[in-house]
Design a protein around this motif. Structure first.
Motif, PDB file in Angstrom:
ATOM      1  N   LYS A 146       0.825  -1.213   0.000  1.00 64.37           N
ATOM      2  CA  LYS A 146       0.000   0.000   0.000  1.00 64.37           C
ATOM      3  C   LYS A 146       0.854   1.256   0.000  1.00 64.37           C
ATOM      4  CE  LYS A 146      -0.503   0.670   4.982  1.00 64.37           C
ATOM      5  NZ  LYS A 146      -0.826   1.944   5.557  1.00 64.37           N
ATOM      6  N   ASN A 147       2.186   1.063  -0.031  1.00 64.40           N
ATOM      7  CA  ASN A 147       3.116   2.186  -0.004  1.00 64.40           C
ATOM      8  C   ASN A 147       3.772   2.372  -1.367  1.00 64.40           C
ATOM      9  OD1 ASN A 147       2.806   2.388   2.938  1.00 64.40           O
ATOM     10  ND2 ASN A 147       4.099   0.558   3.017  1.00 64.40           N
ATOM     11  N   PRO A 179      -5.989   4.011  -3.148  1.00 59.30           N
ATOM     12  CA  PRO A 179      -5.944   3.911  -1.676  1.00 59.30           C
ATOM     13  C   PRO A 179      -4.558   3.500  -1.187  1.00 59.30           C
ATOM     14  CG  PRO A 179      -6.970   1.957  -2.583  1.00 59.30           C
ATOM     15  CD  PRO A 179      -6.713   2.876  -3.749  1.00 59.30           C
ATOM     16  N   ILE A 180      -3.595   4.383  -1.373  1.00 58.67           N
ATOM     17  CA  ILE A 180      -2.202   4.090  -1.018  1.00 58.67           C
ATOM     18  C   ILE A 180      -1.623   5.219  -0.178  1.00 58.67           C
ATOM     19  CG2 ILE A 180      -1.759   2.717  -3.095  1.00 58.67           C
ATOM     20  CD1 ILE A 180      -0.411   5.250  -4.301  1.00 58.67           C
ATOM     21  N   ASP A 181      -0.512   4.917   0.499  1.00 57.23           N
ATOM     22  CA  ASP A 181       0.297   5.954   1.139  1.00 57.23           C
ATOM     23  C   ASP A 181       1.386   6.317   0.142  1.00 57.23           C
ATOM     24  OD1 ASP A 181      -1.239   5.686   3.379  1.00 57.23           O
ATOM     25  OD2 ASP A 181       0.237   4.558   4.537  1.00 57.23           O
ATOM     26  N   LYS A 188      -7.677  10.086   3.634  1.00 50.10           N
ATOM     27  CA  LYS A 188      -7.443   9.062   4.648  1.00 50.10           C
ATOM     28  C   LYS A 188      -6.022   8.511   4.568  1.00 50.10           C
ATOM     29  CE  LYS A 188      -9.159   4.593   6.263  1.00 50.10           C
ATOM     30  NZ  LYS A 188     -10.163   3.513   6.061  1.00 50.10           N
ATOM     31  N   ASN A 189      -5.548   8.274   3.355  1.00 50.91           N
ATOM     32  CA  ASN A 189      -4.197   7.741   3.181  1.00 50.91           C
ATOM     33  C   ASN A 189      -3.178   8.865   3.165  1.00 50.91           C
ATOM     34  OD1 ASN A 189      -6.173   5.743   1.602  1.00 50.91           O
ATOM     35  ND2 ASN A 189      -4.432   4.590   2.360  1.00 50.91           N
ATOM     36  N   LYS A 190      -1.986   8.563   3.623  1.00 50.89           N
ATOM     37  CA  LYS A 190      -0.961   9.595   3.781  1.00 50.89           C
ATOM     38  C   LYS A 190      -0.373  10.046   2.439  1.00 50.89           C
ATOM     39  CE  LYS A 190       0.479   7.752   8.295  1.00 50.89           C
ATOM     40  NZ  LYS A 190       1.590   7.085   9.022  1.00 50.89           N
TER      41      LYS A 190
END
Length: 286
Positions: A52-53, A72-74, A103-105
């Motif tokens: 997810k990064n 939907p990733i950081d 929501k995600n960074k």
């Protein structure tokens, strides 16, 4: 070379902006992508499977960044250009309020990827790398990827076409070389599509190519990696010579050099051949 699964060429350009808010700097090797369709296509080269990064190298004006932020990733956008960093931290977000408070960074870093300790970003978590890579450091980025392979399951992005093609090339080609072998020992390589100079500001003098590298399930390449690097680099540094002659500095036994593989030139050896050769040399040294 792997089958191309994306559009090969682009005849129309949907430009993000006629006047770039950040000026491209020659000493940083910057050529800012200004085509929205191509930026979207590059963003979709990532599968987001098993991680997810994501690190984006060289975000520039954020034309690719905004498509990555839809996932939907950081995301960490990393650039050496302070002007780009200021723009992404301020004006870019004002122009795209949908990404404020997501929501995600989303983090923007002024840093040199080649020198940065990425463990400070995600710890031991997996992450992907993507970007419109500066031509002048693109090869170095790939070598750092190899060092980080345990953490990077997927790598995509844009290179000078020659470099992208070389990375994905297979044995038997004149462009097959050090990068081809060392990358493909750990990753499956796909050349995806070609991008013309006209969609950049300023336009480069060459075409660009987008590729995807997917880490192999078995991360153990089957030989001593440091020795493999040494064998491959030594062999290709004298690519017109046979393996027997190019590897003279290894002081191999005469009986070993009778093997038929030593009659071949380096571009005739597959990745698995180089791994076998490396193991043979290692056993000979014992």
């Amino acid at each position: 070379m792997a089958k191309k699964t994306f559009k090969k060429n682009f005849t129309s350009a949907k430009k993000s902006k006629e006047q770039s808010p950040v000026k491209a700097k020659k000493h940083l090797g910057q050529h800012f992508l200004k085509d929205e369709d191509i930026a979207h296509q590059i963003a979709t080269t990532l599968t987001f499977k098993g991680y997810k990064n994501v690190i984006e190298i060289g975000p520039g004006t954020g034309v690719l960044t905004k498509y990555l932020l839809k996932e939907p990733i950081d995301l960490v956008a990393m650039d050496l250009d302070s002007e780009s960093i200021v723009y992404l931290n301020h004006s870019f977000l004002l122009e795209h309020p949908e990404f404020i408070g997501r929501k995600n960074k989303f983090q923007v870093l002024e840093a040199d990827f080649l020198k940065y300790d990425v463990s400070t970003l995600f710890g031991d978590q997996q992450f992907a790398i993507t970007g419109n890579f500066p031509y002048n450091i693109s090869t170095q980025i790939v070598f750092k990827l190899i060092e980080l392979k345990a953490l990077v399951p997927e790598f995509t992005g844009m290179f000078q076409k020659e470099v992208a093609a070389r990375i994905c090339e297979t044995e038997g080609s004149k462009t097959y070389g050090i990068l081809s072998v060392l990358v493909q020992a750990s990753y499956d390589a796909e050349y995806l599509f070609t991008v013309p100079p006209t969609v950049f500001d300023p336009p480069p003098k060459v075409e660009s190519g987008v590729l995807r590298l997917t880490r192999k399930e078995n991360q153990n390449i089957g030989c001593d990696e440091k020795l493999l690097f040494k064998v491959v680099k030594t062999a290709f540094n004298q690519r017109r010579k046979t393996i027997r002659n190019s590897l003279k500095t290894f002081n191999l036994s005469d009986s070993l050099k009778e093997d038929a593989i030593f009659d071949k030139r380096p571009e005739q050896l597959s990745v698995s051949d180089f791994i076998t050769l490396t193991n043979t040399i290692a056993h000979d040294a014992v």
